[in-house]
Design an enzyme around this catalytic site. Structure first.
Site, PDB file in Angstrom:
ATOM      1  N   GLN A 197       0.865  -1.181   0.000  1.00 55.37           N
ATOM      2  CA  GLN A 197       0.000   0.000   0.000  1.00 55.37           C
ATOM      3  C   GLN A 197       0.902   1.232   0.000  1.00 55.37           C
ATOM      4  O   GLN A 197       1.403   1.657   1.037  1.00 55.37           O
ATOM      5  CB  GLN A 197      -0.929  -0.024   1.207  1.00 55.37           C
ATOM      6  CG  GLN A 197      -1.787  -1.286   1.286  1.00 55.37           C
ATOM      7  CD  GLN A 197      -2.798  -1.387   0.158  1.00 55.37           C
ATOM      8  OE1 GLN A 197      -3.714  -0.571   0.055  1.00 55.37           O
ATOM      9  NE2 GLN A 197      -2.641  -2.395  -0.697  1.00 55.37           N
ATOM     10  N   ARG A 217      -4.637   4.021   4.149  1.00 55.01           N
ATOM     11  CA  ARG A 217      -3.918   4.637   3.039  1.00 55.01           C
ATOM     12  C   ARG A 217      -4.276   3.947   1.732  1.00 55.01           C
ATOM     13  O   ARG A 217      -4.670   2.776   1.711  1.00 55.01           O
ATOM     14  CB  ARG A 217      -2.413   4.589   3.275  1.00 55.01           C
ATOM     15  CG  ARG A 217      -1.812   3.214   3.217  1.00 55.01           C
ATOM     16  CD  ARG A 217      -0.401   3.139   3.810  1.00 55.01           C
ATOM     17  NE  ARG A 217       0.506   4.107   3.251  1.00 55.01           N
ATOM     18  CZ  ARG A 217       0.959   5.186   3.916  1.00 55.01           C
ATOM     19  NH1 ARG A 217       0.550   5.413   5.157  1.00 55.01           N
ATOM     20  NH2 ARG A 217       1.797   6.021   3.348  1.00 55.01           N
ATOM     21  N   ALA A 238     -12.013   2.580   4.110  1.00 58.74           N
ATOM     22  CA  ALA A 238     -11.005   1.715   3.493  1.00 58.74           C
ATOM     23  C   ALA A 238     -10.174   2.457   2.452  1.00 58.74           C
ATOM     24  O   ALA A 238     -10.431   3.623   2.123  1.00 58.74           O
ATOM     25  CB  ALA A 238     -11.683   0.498   2.880  1.00 58.74           C
ATOM     26  N   HIS A 239      -9.200   1.748   1.909  1.00 56.68           N
ATOM     27  CA  HIS A 239      -8.237   2.373   0.997  1.00 56.68           C
ATOM     28  C   HIS A 239      -8.898   2.839  -0.303  1.00 56.68           C
ATOM     29  O   HIS A 239      -9.859   2.263  -0.780  1.00 56.68           O
ATOM     30  CB  HIS A 239      -7.063   1.437   0.708  1.00 56.68           C
ATOM     31  CG  HIS A 239      -7.416   0.145   0.041  1.00 56.68           C
ATOM     32  ND1 HIS A 239      -6.475  -0.775  -0.312  1.00 56.68           N
ATOM     33  CD2 HIS A 239      -8.600  -0.399  -0.342  1.00 56.68           C
ATOM     34  CE1 HIS A 239      -7.050  -1.816  -0.882  1.00 56.68           C
ATOM     35  NE2 HIS A 239      -8.339  -1.605  -0.911  1.00 56.68           N
ATOM     36  N   ASN A 240      -8.350   3.930  -0.804  1.00 57.30           N
ATOM     37  CA  ASN A 240      -8.747   4.534  -2.087  1.00 57.30           C
ATOM     38  C   ASN A 240     -10.105   5.229  -2.058  1.00 57.30           C
ATOM     39  O   ASN A 240     -10.590   5.682  -3.103  1.00 57.30           O
ATOM     40  CB  ASN A 240      -8.751   3.505  -3.227  1.00 57.30           C
ATOM     41  CG  ASN A 240      -7.468   2.725  -3.330  1.00 57.30           C
ATOM     42  OD1 ASN A 240      -6.391   3.285  -3.176  1.00 57.30           O
ATOM     43  ND2 ASN A 240      -7.576   1.426  -3.566  1.00 57.30           N
TER      44      ASN A 240
END
Length: 345
Positions: A197, A217, A238-240
């Site tokens: 990540q 991240r 969560a990511h993104n």
């Protein structure tokens, strides 16, 4: 030193008008039930209007045309906002900057603005940038290369991972984690291969994040929290993900990866949002709802899976009657069979 103001001064501060004694002095804020003569209270919810007649407050903040029952009053367009401003005036004292206190650990090449406070037990990594009037409480850990704007407060045990960027006037409450690895794994035979990540988290200006919340991240670019957004305790982003400006995300919400929220979206408590979705501007999602697909702008939805809120209310009203309806249907089916048997005889 205690703050005191006349009703005339408070009305000017709030942009309202006084009814009653303009020279009345006020030195605090309290609820309708608990206020004393030296305090001011407010009425924002009409259900509590009868309490205006019995409150011990020296004055009441009311909506335009609100009945004051002989009390001193300030009439304003938005009593709840006025209440918030009064609390700030009377009860929120600015902290005196303390500098880098003994017991704080500060790395190399850290750039600090003016009036920064770093309490004992905090850790600031190499190459971090801190704006003016930043306050870092005990137990905070800031990894290398993080940037904090001005007027940022990180409460105890907040962790900000490497490279993340936090804007101006941001408050993050105790135990929150910014920038931990996103949940990314590629299937590898019988197991999984971890996807590095490499992105960051960007938190824009005027955001507040509650306690024990996690914002992961991104895999490559940035998980982004838009300007003015307010996030409650125990939220998972969560990511993104990209959260638009001035959103409200209430406790125990979970937002799966790569989902985008537009501007002014409200997610009530315990909403679950699947990944790779879009929720349009000005949408509202009711508590405990599950979102499996995209939501158009301006929608109001509830339920699992979520659908139009009004339809959900009607459907929910039927649920307690299902046992009775099941019995009725069984009786009707029995009668139909009996009629069919008679006709066939």
């Amino acid at each position: 030193m205690a703050v005191s103001r006349t009703l005339r001064e408070l009305a000017e501060y709030l942009g309202g008008t006084v009814a009653g004694d303009e020279s009345k002095t006020i030195s605090g804020v309290a609820s309708l039930d608990d206020a004393a003569d030296h305090q001011i209270t407010f009425l924002a919810n009409p259900r509590y209007a009868p309490k205006v007649a019995t409150t011990g407050a020296g004055a009441v903040v009311l909506p335009p045309g609100g009945e004051r029952h002989g009390r001193n009053a300030i009439h304003v367009a938005n009593p709840y906002l006025a209440f918030a401003k009064l609390l700030t005036l009377f009860h929120v004292a600015p902290r005196k900057p303390q500098g880098v206190m003994e017991g704080a650990l500060v790395g190399h090449n850290v750039a600090m603005g003016s009036d920064v406070t770093i309490y004992p037990g905090a850790f600031v990594g190499d190459g971090v940038t801190l704006g003016d009037r930043v306050t870092i409480f005990p137990g905070v850990v800031i990894y290398e290369g993080v940037t904090l704007g001005s007027d940022v407060t990180l409460h105890s045990n907040v962790v900000v991972y490497q490279g993340c960027r936090i804007g101006n006037r941001v408050t993050i409450h105790a135990g929150t984690i910014i920038g931990s690895d996103g949940f990314g794994y590629a299937p590898d035979g019988d197991g999984f291969y971890k996807i590095p990540q490499l992105g960051i988290v960007v938190i824009e200006d005027d955001v507040e994040v509650g306690a024990n919340t996690t914002i992961d991240r991104a895999a490559l670019a940035a998980t982004r929290i838009g300007r003015g957004t307010k996030i409650d305790n125990l939220v998972m982003i969560a990511h993104n993900c990209v959260i638009g400006e001035n959103c409200t995300i209430v406790s125990q919400v979970g937002i799966s990866g790569s989902t985008k929220l537009g501007r002014r979206v409200t997610l009530a408590g315990q909403v679950g949002v699947a990944g790779h979705l879009e929720i349009g501007d000005n949408s509202m999602v009711g508590a405990k709802s599950g979102i499996p697909g995209n939501i158009p702008a301006g929608s109001m939805v509830s339920g699992i899976p979520a659908f139009n809120h009004r339809d959900w209310l009607r459907a929910s009203a039927v649920v307690p009657k299902l046992p009775e309806l099941r019995k009725t249907i069984a009786e009707l089916e029995k009668r139909v069979r009996e009629l069919e048997e008679k006709q066939g005889a």
